[in-house]
Motif scaffolding. Structure first.
Motif, PDB file in Angstrom:
ATOM      1  N   ASP A 138       0.810  -1.220   0.000  1.00  0.00           N
ATOM      2  CA  ASP A 138       0.000   0.000   0.000  1.00  0.00           C
ATOM      3  C   ASP A 138       0.848   1.277   0.000  1.00  0.00           C
ATOM      4  OD1 ASP A 138       0.993   0.103   2.565  1.00  0.00           O
ATOM      5  OD2 ASP A 138      -0.955  -0.058   3.555  1.00  0.00           O
ATOM      6  N   GLY A 139       2.180   1.140  -0.109  1.00  0.00           N
ATOM      7  CA  GLY A 139       3.062   2.299  -0.198  1.00  0.00           C
ATOM      8  C   GLY A 139       3.743   2.695   1.099  1.00  0.00           C
ATOM      9  N   ARG A 140       3.294   2.148   2.233  1.00  0.00           N
ATOM     10  CA  ARG A 140       3.964   2.460   3.502  1.00  0.00           C
ATOM     11  C   ARG A 140       5.353   1.845   3.515  1.00  0.00           C
ATOM     12  NH1 ARG A 140       0.704  -0.045   7.904  1.00  0.00           N
ATOM     13  NH2 ARG A 140       0.188  -1.495   6.249  1.00  0.00           N
ATOM     14  N   THR A 141       6.246   2.466   4.290  1.00  0.00           N
ATOM     15  CA  THR A 141       7.611   1.957   4.375  1.00  0.00           C
ATOM     16  C   THR A 141       7.884   1.422   5.775  1.00  0.00           C
ATOM     17  OG1 THR A 141       8.482   4.114   4.981  1.00  0.00           O
ATOM     18  CG2 THR A 141       8.464   3.569   2.636  1.00  0.00           C
ATOM     19  N   GLY A 142       8.889   0.593   5.882  1.00  0.00           N
ATOM     20  CA  GLY A 142       9.283   0.019   7.156  1.00  0.00           C
ATOM     21  C   GLY A 142      10.639  -0.640   7.029  1.00  0.00           C
ATOM     22  N   THR A 143      10.964  -1.480   7.984  1.00  0.00           N
ATOM     23  CA  THR A 143      12.241  -2.196   7.960  1.00  0.00           C
ATOM     24  C   THR A 143      12.034  -3.620   8.445  1.00  0.00           C
ATOM     25  OG1 THR A 143      12.803  -1.524  10.214  1.00  0.00           O
ATOM     26  CG2 THR A 143      13.607  -0.117   8.419  1.00  0.00           C
ATOM     27  N   GLN A 144      12.973  -4.478   8.086  1.00  0.00           N
ATOM     28  CA  GLN A 144      13.059  -5.817   8.637  1.00  0.00           C
ATOM     29  C   GLN A 144      14.487  -5.972   9.133  1.00  0.00           C
ATOM     30  OE1 GLN A 144      12.210  -9.155   6.026  1.00  0.00           O
ATOM     31  NE2 GLN A 144      11.974 -10.526   7.773  1.00  0.00           N
ATOM     32  N   THR A 145      14.637  -6.419  10.372  1.00  0.00           N
ATOM     33  CA  THR A 145      15.963  -6.540  10.964  1.00  0.00           C
ATOM     34  C   THR A 145      16.324  -8.002  11.160  1.00  0.00           C
ATOM     35  OG1 THR A 145      15.687  -4.432  12.094  1.00  0.00           O
ATOM     36  CG2 THR A 145      17.393  -5.885  12.944  1.00  0.00           C
ATOM     37  N   PHE A 146      17.540  -8.330  10.799  1.00  0.00           N
ATOM     38  CA  PHE A 146      18.079  -9.672  10.954  1.00  0.00           C
ATOM     39  C   PHE A 146      19.251  -9.605  11.920  1.00  0.00           C
ATOM     40  CE2 PHE A 146      16.209  -9.415   6.790  1.00  0.00           C
ATOM     41  CZ  PHE A 146      15.567 -10.622   6.617  1.00  0.00           C
ATOM     42  N   VAL A 147      19.451 -10.641  12.713  1.00  0.00           N
ATOM     43  CA  VAL A 147      20.659 -10.767  13.523  1.00  0.00           C
ATOM     44  C   VAL A 147      21.474 -11.876  12.883  1.00  0.00           C
ATOM     45  CG1 VAL A 147      21.622 -11.324  15.781  1.00  0.00           C
ATOM     46  CG2 VAL A 147      19.499 -10.020  15.624  1.00  0.00           C
ATOM     47  N   GLU A 148      22.645 -11.523  12.386  1.00  0.00           N
ATOM     48  CA  GLU A 148      23.502 -12.457  11.663  1.00  0.00           C
ATOM     49  C   GLU A 148      24.832 -12.645  12.368  1.00  0.00           C
ATOM     50  OE1 GLU A 148      22.642 -14.199   9.098  1.00  0.00           O
ATOM     51  OE2 GLU A 148      20.733 -13.197   8.804  1.00  0.00           O
ATOM     52  N   TRP A 149      25.271 -13.887  12.490  1.00  0.00           N
ATOM     53  CA  TRP A 149      26.619 -14.186  12.980  1.00  0.00           C
ATOM     54  C   TRP A 149      27.535 -14.204  11.772  1.00  0.00           C
ATOM     55  CZ3 TRP A 149      28.722 -15.013  17.776  1.00  0.00           C
ATOM     56  CH2 TRP A 149      27.818 -15.000  18.831  1.00  0.00           C
ATOM     57  N   ALA A 150      28.542 -13.347  11.781  1.00  0.00           N
ATOM     58  CA  ALA A 150      29.438 -13.255  10.628  1.00  0.00           C
ATOM     59  C   ALA A 150      30.803 -12.767  11.074  1.00  0.00           C
ATOM     60  CB  ALA A 150      28.850 -12.304   9.594  1.00  0.00           C
ATOM     61  N   ASP A 151      31.787 -12.971  10.202  1.00  0.00           N
ATOM     62  CA  ASP A 151      33.151 -12.540  10.469  1.00  0.00           C
ATOM     63  C   ASP A 151      33.372 -11.071  10.138  1.00  0.00           C
ATOM     64  OD1 ASP A 151      33.775 -15.134  11.226  1.00  0.00           O
ATOM     65  OD2 ASP A 151      34.373 -15.709   9.203  1.00  0.00           O
ATOM     66  N   SER A 152      32.495 -10.500   9.318  1.00  0.00           N
ATOM     67  CA  SER A 152      32.667  -9.098   8.923  1.00  0.00           C
ATOM     68  C   SER A 152      31.306  -8.460   8.658  1.00  0.00           C
ATOM     69  CB  SER A 152      33.525  -9.006   7.656  1.00  0.00           C
ATOM     70  OG  SER A 152      32.819  -9.540   6.552  1.00  0.00           O
ATOM     71  N   ARG A 153      31.327  -7.143   8.578  1.00  0.00           N
ATOM     72  CA  ARG A 153      30.127  -6.364   8.260  1.00  0.00           C
ATOM     73  C   ARG A 153      29.565  -6.763   6.896  1.00  0.00           C
ATOM     74  NH1 ARG A 153      28.694  -1.328  10.802  1.00  0.00           N
ATOM     75  NH2 ARG A 153      30.510  -1.307  12.130  1.00  0.00           N
ATOM     76  N   GLY A 154      30.431  -6.881   5.915  1.00  0.00           N
ATOM     77  CA  GLY A 154      29.999  -7.230   4.560  1.00  0.00           C
ATOM     78  C   GLY A 154      29.378  -8.615   4.486  1.00  0.00           C
ATOM     79  N   GLN A 155      29.961  -9.555   5.200  1.00  0.00           N
ATOM     80  CA  GLN A 155      29.426 -10.912   5.206  1.00  0.00           C
ATOM     81  C   GLN A 155      28.045 -10.937   5.864  1.00  0.00           C
ATOM     82  OE1 GLN A 155      31.686 -13.682   7.564  1.00  0.00           O
ATOM     83  NE2 GLN A 155      30.997 -15.436   6.354  1.00  0.00           N
ATOM     84  N   ALA A 156      27.868 -10.182   6.931  1.00  0.00           N
ATOM     85  CA  ALA A 156      26.561 -10.100   7.603  1.00  0.00           C
ATOM     86  C   ALA A 156      25.523  -9.491   6.665  1.00  0.00           C
ATOM     87  CB  ALA A 156      26.675  -9.270   8.880  1.00  0.00           C
TER      88      ALA A 156
END
Length: 107
Positions: free
Chosen positions: A50-68
């Motif tokens: 319907d055009g509204r915006t939001g976010t989805q958050t994930f918690v990731e285990w990773a060795d680096s920011r890019g990998q997450a």
């Protein structure tokens, strides 16, 4: 506690996806190694039908920011994630944020 060698040897994850692994050919405990990885919050912007915006958050285990970031974007494309956000479309225009995990105040 699982101590069978068959169980320990079946725990080898895909490269970069786990924190523990068992070396084949060793006992159930002797071959364990610890990878250095940490949890990250990855927030992906989404737009609802319907055009509204939001976010989805994930918690990731990773060795680096890019990998997450890569792993969260991959998971955001799965049917389970799409169903969770009620068919909202992922907006990837460099607005994905990656922050180190921090312990919640209530914890």
């Amino acid at each position: 506690m699982y101590t069978s060698a068959a169980f320990a040897q079946s725990l080898e994850p895909a490269p970069g996806s786990g924190t523990l692994r068992a070396d084949s050919g060793t006992g159930p405990v002797g071959g364990w190694t610890r990878r250095i990885s940490s949890p990250w919050y990855v927030t992906v912007p989404v737009t609802l039908p319907d055009g509204r915006t939001g976010t989805q958050t994930f918690v990731e285990w990773a060795d680096s920011r890019g990998q997450a970031r890569e792993e969260a974007i991959r998971k955001a494309g799965t049917p389970d994630a799409l169903r969770h956000r009620r068919n909202a479309v992922v907006v990837l225009a460099d607005q994905v944020t990656v922050e180190p995990w921090r312990r919640p105040a209530w914890w």
